[in-house]
Design a protein around this motif. Sequence first.
Motif, PDB file in Angstrom:
ATOM      1  N   LEU B   6      -9.522  17.664   3.072  1.00 12.04           N
ATOM      2  CA  LEU B   6      -8.130  17.853   2.652  1.00 12.04           C
ATOM      3  C   LEU B   6      -7.300  16.637   3.071  1.00 12.04           C
ATOM      4  N   LEU B   7      -7.445  16.259   4.332  1.00 11.71           N
ATOM      5  CA  LEU B   7      -6.710  15.106   4.854  1.00 11.71           C
ATOM      6  C   LEU B   7      -7.128  13.840   4.119  1.00 11.71           C
ATOM      7  N   HIS B  10      -5.539  13.618   0.647  1.00 12.00           N
ATOM      8  CA  HIS B  10      -4.110  13.283   0.650  1.00 12.00           C
ATOM      9  C   HIS B  10      -3.881  11.834   1.078  1.00 12.00           C
ATOM     10  N   ILE B  11      -4.682  11.351   2.013  1.00 13.97           N
ATOM     11  CA  ILE B  11      -4.564   9.951   2.431  1.00 13.97           C
ATOM     12  C   ILE B  11      -4.923   9.036   1.271  1.00 13.97           C
ATOM     13  N   GLU B  13      -4.602   9.644  -1.915  1.00 18.58           N
ATOM     14  CA  GLU B  13      -3.492   9.657  -2.878  1.00 18.58           C
ATOM     15  C   GLU B  13      -2.369   8.733  -2.431  1.00 18.58           C
ATOM     16  N   LEU B  14      -2.128   8.768  -1.106  1.00 19.68           N
ATOM     17  CA  LEU B  14      -1.056   7.960  -0.534  1.00 19.68           C
ATOM     18  C   LEU B  14      -1.372   6.468  -0.701  1.00 19.68           C
ATOM     19  N   ARG B  15      -2.647   6.106  -0.477  1.00  9.50           N
ATOM     20  CA  ARG B  15      -3.043   4.695  -0.527  1.00  9.50           C
ATOM     21  C   ARG B  15      -3.153   4.160  -1.943  1.00  9.50           C
ATOM     22  N   GLY B  17      -1.671   4.222  -4.778  1.00  7.43           N
ATOM     23  CA  GLY B  17      -0.579   3.546  -5.470  1.00  7.43           C
ATOM     24  C   GLY B  17      -0.182   2.220  -4.852  1.00  7.43           C
ATOM     25  N   THR B  18      -0.629   1.977  -3.610  1.00  8.49           N
ATOM     26  CA  THR B  18      -0.161   0.791  -2.901  1.00  8.49           C
ATOM     27  C   THR B  18      -1.054  -0.435  -3.122  1.00  8.49           C
ATOM     28  N   LEU B  21       0.399  -3.253  -5.404  1.00 13.61           N
ATOM     29  CA  LEU B  21       1.457  -3.966  -4.681  1.00 13.61           C
ATOM     30  C   LEU B  21       0.861  -4.918  -3.644  1.00 13.61           C
ATOM     31  N   LEU B  45      -5.726  -2.460   5.183  1.00  9.76           N
ATOM     32  CA  LEU B  45      -5.909  -1.701   3.939  1.00  9.76           C
ATOM     33  C   LEU B  45      -7.385  -1.714   3.563  1.00  9.76           C
ATOM     34  N   TRP B  97       9.323  -0.013  -2.885  1.00 13.67           N
ATOM     35  CA  TRP B  97       8.574   0.434  -1.706  1.00 13.67           C
ATOM     36  C   TRP B  97       9.506   0.688  -0.519  1.00 13.67           C
ATOM     37  N   LEU B 100      11.453   3.830  -1.045  1.00  8.33           N
ATOM     38  CA  LEU B 100      10.556   4.966  -0.788  1.00  8.33           C
ATOM     39  C   LEU B 100      10.387   5.189   0.712  1.00  8.33           C
ATOM     40  N   ASN B 101      10.167   4.097   1.434  1.00  6.78           N
ATOM     41  CA  ASN B 101       9.966   4.197   2.874  1.00  6.78           C
ATOM     42  C   ASN B 101      11.193   4.786   3.577  1.00  6.78           C
ATOM     43  N   ILE B 104      11.210   8.547   2.806  1.00 11.95           N
ATOM     44  CA  ILE B 104      10.183   9.275   3.565  1.00 11.95           C
ATOM     45  C   ILE B 104      10.596   9.374   5.036  1.00 11.95           C
TER      46      ILE B 104
END
Lengths: 113, 113
Positions: B6-7, B10-11, B13-15, B17-18, B21, B45, B97, B100-101, B104
């Motif tokens: 699960l973690l 979600h991690i 998904e978070l990464r 899109g970045t 960039l 990264l 970005w 967004l930051n 958040i």
Amino acid sequence: MTREELLAGHIQELRRGTVALACLATLSEPRYGYALLETLRAAGLDVDGNTLYPLLRRLDKQGLLDSEWNTEEPRPRKFYRISELGTALLGELTEEWRTLNSSIEALAQGAIE
Amino acid sequence: MTREELLAGHIQELRRGTVALACLATLSEPRYGYALLETLRAAGLDVDGNTLYPLLRRLDKQGLLDSEWNTEEPRPRKFYRISELGTALLGELTEEWRTLNSSIEALAQGAIE
């Protein structure tokens, strides 16, 4: 593809992954979907209902949220709140976000060659 | 699904899109794919080649990168560098970005109710 479409696509990719984190961070207080949408917008996250509502159901199904129907009003509404598991995961996701932000900032400032 | 899966989901998904960039931010200096991978990893990264190489081809096709084959070495390698259009877009994505930051962080600190 126009320049605007290109930018919009990349911005959407950037935002997509953050919505789950933003929801978890916001749902320490119970909220129904529409109120959450308003809170996210107030924070500058312009999320669409067609994105948010399925995501809330998914997070609920994953056990990261607890949900409850409020049937005391004329129109029943589902309230969501972060679960214990969700709270633990939120801590780890927030940490991951901060690591990502440091990496992006270091690259953006050309600090890493 | 276990807690770890699960973690991890979600991690990811978070990464996801970045990465675009991060590539644009790094390619002010021309680099071939593998060197870029190393630079991104040095920045924290941890990107997979199976993610990075198709992305580089996509950014190149979108006109955000310029590419050139270096045929002077025994094994020809493709070098990538950010284009003029890519540089303009990078500025706007970096701004997005940072917005967004801020959002958040404001939500994470419970500053918005």
